[in-house]
Write a protein that holds these residues in place. Sequence first.
Motif, PDB file in Angstrom:
ATOM      1  N   ASP A 120       0.754  -1.140   0.021  1.00 21.34           N
ATOM      2  CA  ASP A 120       0.065   0.057  -0.089  1.00 21.34           C
ATOM      3  C   ASP A 120       0.815   1.269  -0.064  1.00 21.34           C
ATOM      4  OD1 ASP A 120       0.860  -0.036   2.685  1.00 21.34           O
ATOM      5  OD2 ASP A 120      -0.964   0.575   3.484  1.00 21.34           O
ATOM      6  N   GLU A 121       0.179   2.400  -0.387  1.00 25.47           N
ATOM      7  CA  GLU A 121       0.920   3.831  -0.530  1.00 25.47           C
ATOM      8  C   GLU A 121       1.773   3.911   0.955  1.00 25.47           C
ATOM      9  OE1 GLU A 121      -0.162   8.019  -1.597  1.00 25.47           O
ATOM     10  OE2 GLU A 121      -0.688   6.253  -3.122  1.00 25.47           O
ATOM     11  N   GLY A 122       1.270   3.650   1.950  1.00 29.14           N
ATOM     12  CA  GLY A 122       1.921   3.942   3.479  1.00 29.14           C
ATOM     13  C   GLY A 122       2.927   3.054   3.703  1.00 29.14           C
ATOM     14  N   ALA A 123       3.207   1.869   2.735  1.00 26.12           N
ATOM     15  CA  ALA A 123       4.020   0.801   3.119  1.00 26.12           C
ATOM     16  C   ALA A 123       4.047   0.084   4.496  1.00 26.12           C
ATOM     17  CB  ALA A 123       5.529   1.425   2.923  1.00 26.12           C
ATOM     18  N   ASP A 124       2.739  -0.043   5.009  1.00 26.92           N
ATOM     19  CA  ASP A 124       2.572  -0.768   6.288  1.00 26.92           C
ATOM     20  C   ASP A 124       1.783  -1.833   6.011  1.00 26.92           C
ATOM     21  OD1 ASP A 124       0.119   0.424   5.691  1.00 26.92           O
ATOM     22  OD2 ASP A 124      -0.236   1.533   7.542  1.00 26.92           O
ATOM     23  N   ALA A 125       1.296  -2.127   4.948  1.00 18.15           N
ATOM     24  CA  ALA A 125       0.717  -3.594   4.520  1.00 18.15           C
ATOM     25  C   ALA A 125       1.025  -3.709   3.074  1.00 18.15           C
ATOM     26  CB  ALA A 125      -0.997  -3.179   4.655  1.00 18.15           C
ATOM     27  N   PHE A 126       0.864  -5.259   2.846  1.00 18.34           N
ATOM     28  CA  PHE A 126       1.221  -5.710   1.370  1.00 18.34           C
ATOM     29  C   PHE A 126       0.072  -6.818   1.077  1.00 18.34           C
ATOM     30  CE2 PHE A 126       3.994  -8.305   4.084  1.00 18.34           C
ATOM     31  CZ  PHE A 126       3.685  -9.494   3.705  1.00 18.34           C
ATOM     32  N   ALA A 127      -0.174  -6.936  -0.129  1.00 21.43           N
ATOM     33  CA  ALA A 127      -1.372  -7.812  -0.491  1.00 21.43           C
ATOM     34  C   ALA A 127      -0.590  -8.804  -1.818  1.00 21.43           C
ATOM     35  CB  ALA A 127      -2.399  -7.102  -1.138  1.00 21.43           C
ATOM     36  N   TYR A 128      -1.006 -10.003  -1.737  1.00 19.89           N
ATOM     37  CA  TYR A 128      -0.680 -11.017  -2.911  1.00 19.89           C
ATOM     38  C   TYR A 128      -1.744 -12.060  -3.158  1.00 19.89           C
ATOM     39  CZ  TYR A 128       0.850 -14.032   1.091  1.00 19.89           C
ATOM     40  OH  TYR A 128       0.609 -14.905   2.118  1.00 19.89           O
ATOM     41  N   ALA A 129      -1.666 -12.675  -4.437  1.00 23.30           N
ATOM     42  CA  ALA A 129      -2.473 -13.533  -4.906  1.00 23.30           C
ATOM     43  C   ALA A 129      -1.654 -14.762  -4.525  1.00 23.30           C
ATOM     44  CB  ALA A 129      -2.981 -13.221  -5.888  1.00 23.30           C
ATOM     45  N   ASP A 130      -2.461 -16.037  -4.367  1.00 23.56           N
ATOM     46  CA  ASP A 130      -1.755 -17.340  -4.106  1.00 23.56           C
ATOM     47  C   ASP A 130      -2.948 -18.306  -4.390  1.00 23.56           C
ATOM     48  OD1 ASP A 130       0.099 -19.245  -4.213  1.00 23.56           O
ATOM     49  OD2 ASP A 130       0.188 -19.274  -1.711  1.00 23.56           O
ATOM     50  N   ARG A 131      -2.873 -18.939  -5.602  1.00 23.00           N
ATOM     51  CA  ARG A 131      -3.653 -20.250  -5.652  1.00 23.00           C
ATOM     52  C   ARG A 131      -5.139 -19.636  -5.874  1.00 23.00           C
ATOM     53  NH1 ARG A 131      -0.730 -25.061  -2.589  1.00 23.00           N
ATOM     54  NH2 ARG A 131       1.112 -25.210  -4.039  1.00 23.00           N
ATOM     55  N   GLY A 132      -5.447 -18.281  -6.313  1.00 23.81           N
ATOM     56  CA  GLY A 132      -6.658 -17.910  -6.464  1.00 23.81           C
ATOM     57  C   GLY A 132      -7.292 -16.972  -5.165  1.00 23.81           C
ATOM     58  N   ASN A 133      -6.383 -17.141  -3.985  1.00 23.95           N
ATOM     59  CA  ASN A 133      -6.967 -16.453  -2.929  1.00 23.95           C
ATOM     60  C   ASN A 133      -5.927 -15.044  -2.908  1.00 23.95           C
ATOM     61  OD1 ASN A 133      -9.100 -17.804  -1.513  1.00 23.95           O
ATOM     62  ND2 ASN A 133      -7.453 -19.497  -1.595  1.00 23.95           N
ATOM     63  N   VAL A 134      -6.626 -13.900  -2.167  1.00 23.30           N
ATOM     64  CA  VAL A 134      -5.825 -12.757  -1.893  1.00 23.30           C
ATOM     65  C   VAL A 134      -5.596 -12.887  -0.426  1.00 23.30           C
ATOM     66  CG1 VAL A 134      -6.003 -10.190  -1.958  1.00 23.30           C
ATOM     67  CG2 VAL A 134      -6.614 -11.498  -3.890  1.00 23.30           C
ATOM     68  N   PHE A 135      -4.428 -12.606  -0.006  1.00 18.82           N
ATOM     69  CA  PHE A 135      -3.767 -12.416   1.286  1.00 18.82           C
ATOM     70  C   PHE A 135      -3.335 -11.140   1.332  1.00 18.82           C
ATOM     71  CE2 PHE A 135      -3.574 -16.874   0.051  1.00 18.82           C
ATOM     72  CZ  PHE A 135      -3.685 -17.587   1.203  1.00 18.82           C
ATOM     73  N   VAL A 136      -3.484 -10.468   2.526  1.00 24.62           N
ATOM     74  CA  VAL A 136      -3.128  -9.338   3.203  1.00 24.62           C
ATOM     75  C   VAL A 136      -2.417  -9.532   4.403  1.00 24.62           C
ATOM     76  CG1 VAL A 136      -3.756  -6.860   3.972  1.00 24.62           C
ATOM     77  CG2 VAL A 136      -4.837  -7.968   1.891  1.00 24.62           C
ATOM     78  N   ARG A 137      -1.306  -8.348   4.502  1.00 24.81           N
ATOM     79  CA  ARG A 137      -0.610  -8.673   5.709  1.00 24.81           C
ATOM     80  C   ARG A 137      -0.305  -7.271   6.035  1.00 24.81           C
ATOM     81  NH1 ARG A 137       4.707 -10.805   8.391  1.00 24.81           N
ATOM     82  NH2 ARG A 137       4.574  -9.399  10.259  1.00 24.81           N
ATOM     83  N   PHE A 138      -0.683  -6.673   7.355  1.00 23.92           N
ATOM     84  CA  PHE A 138      -0.414  -5.569   8.145  1.00 23.92           C
ATOM     85  C   PHE A 138       1.092  -5.721   8.585  1.00 23.92           C
ATOM     86  CE2 PHE A 138      -4.596  -4.968   6.737  1.00 23.92           C
ATOM     87  CZ  PHE A 138      -4.857  -3.353   6.416  1.00 23.92           C
ATOM     88  N   LEU A 139       1.877  -4.801   8.736  1.00 23.87           N
ATOM     89  CA  LEU A 139       3.102  -5.086   9.381  1.00 23.87           C
ATOM     90  C   LEU A 139       2.916  -5.372  10.916  1.00 23.87           C
ATOM     91  CD1 LEU A 139       5.676  -2.749   7.427  1.00 23.87           C
ATOM     92  CD2 LEU A 139       5.202  -5.261   7.276  1.00 23.87           C
ATOM     93  N   ASP A 140       1.963  -4.678  11.411  1.00 25.06           N
ATOM     94  CA  ASP A 140       1.775  -4.763  12.765  1.00 25.06           C
ATOM     95  C   ASP A 140       0.896  -6.197  13.387  1.00 25.06           C
ATOM     96  OD1 ASP A 140      -0.775  -4.426  12.020  1.00 25.06           O
ATOM     97  OD2 ASP A 140      -1.020  -2.471  13.228  1.00 25.06           O
ATOM     98  N   ALA A 141       0.657  -6.930  12.345  1.00 26.16           N
ATOM     99  CA  ALA A 141       0.032  -8.386  12.508  1.00 26.16           C
ATOM    100  C   ALA A 141       1.320  -9.495  12.367  1.00 26.16           C
ATOM    101  CB  ALA A 141      -1.081  -8.501  11.268  1.00 26.16           C
ATOM    102  N   ASP A 142       0.987 -10.603  12.939  1.00 26.07           N
ATOM    103  CA  ASP A 142       1.803 -11.569  12.735  1.00 26.07           C
ATOM    104  C   ASP A 142       1.967 -12.384  11.664  1.00 26.07           C
ATOM    105  OD1 ASP A 142       2.597 -11.091  15.709  1.00 26.07           O
ATOM    106  OD2 ASP A 142       1.038 -12.772  16.161  1.00 26.07           O
ATOM    107  N   SER A 143       0.876 -12.689  10.815  1.00 32.04           N
ATOM    108  CA  SER A 143       0.958 -13.182   9.507  1.00 32.04           C
ATOM    109  C   SER A 143      -0.102 -12.453   8.641  1.00 32.04           C
ATOM    110  CB  SER A 143       0.552 -14.705   9.877  1.00 32.04           C
ATOM    111  OG  SER A 143      -0.589 -14.715  10.622  1.00 32.04           O
TER     112      SER A 143
END
Length: 189
Positions: free
Chosen positions: A24-47
Amino acid sequence: QLAPGSAPDTVMKPAERRLSLQWDEGADAFAYADRGNVFVRFLDADSARNLTAEHRTPVSETDTTKLSFSVTGWRPDGGALLVSAQDGYHLLDPRDGTMTLVYPFQGDEETRPRLSLQGWSRDGRTIFLSTSARDRWERGLLRYDLDTRQETALARNADVYGSWHVSDDGTRFVFERSDGDRPNEVYSA
């Protein structure tokens, strides 16, 4: 920047499959797709969290293939992701996983124009999509208002367009254009 003597954090463990992270623009989260699903990770989260598992429903009543999602891009404020599936573009809330179909694809996948996100307006209300017809020489740029669901063709003709860059306020574009026989020229509109 790392403090002296500290080690970097691993935010994503190496995987056997190649994954393309979109920050994301604030560089505090990222997203990716894997096997048809979208995953999001915020840096303050564990996974990372799978936000689309419950949305992987059949494409239609006649096509039991499950929807397969890919990340298209973050809204400028980081409050939503534009994700793509066989039925259209969806807005996905990266915090709670709610999803809304905002741009349903019309017609058959083999005949409808190819679309590609080129940018957002700063307020996140409008997306800009390049378009390319599959059955004739017709390309261009569309503006799509996510609130009113209205599409406006900003450019559409037989010329070859590329390298779209949208200004921060969404009012100007820099792009390359050619008739297909000569080298590209740079335009601003």
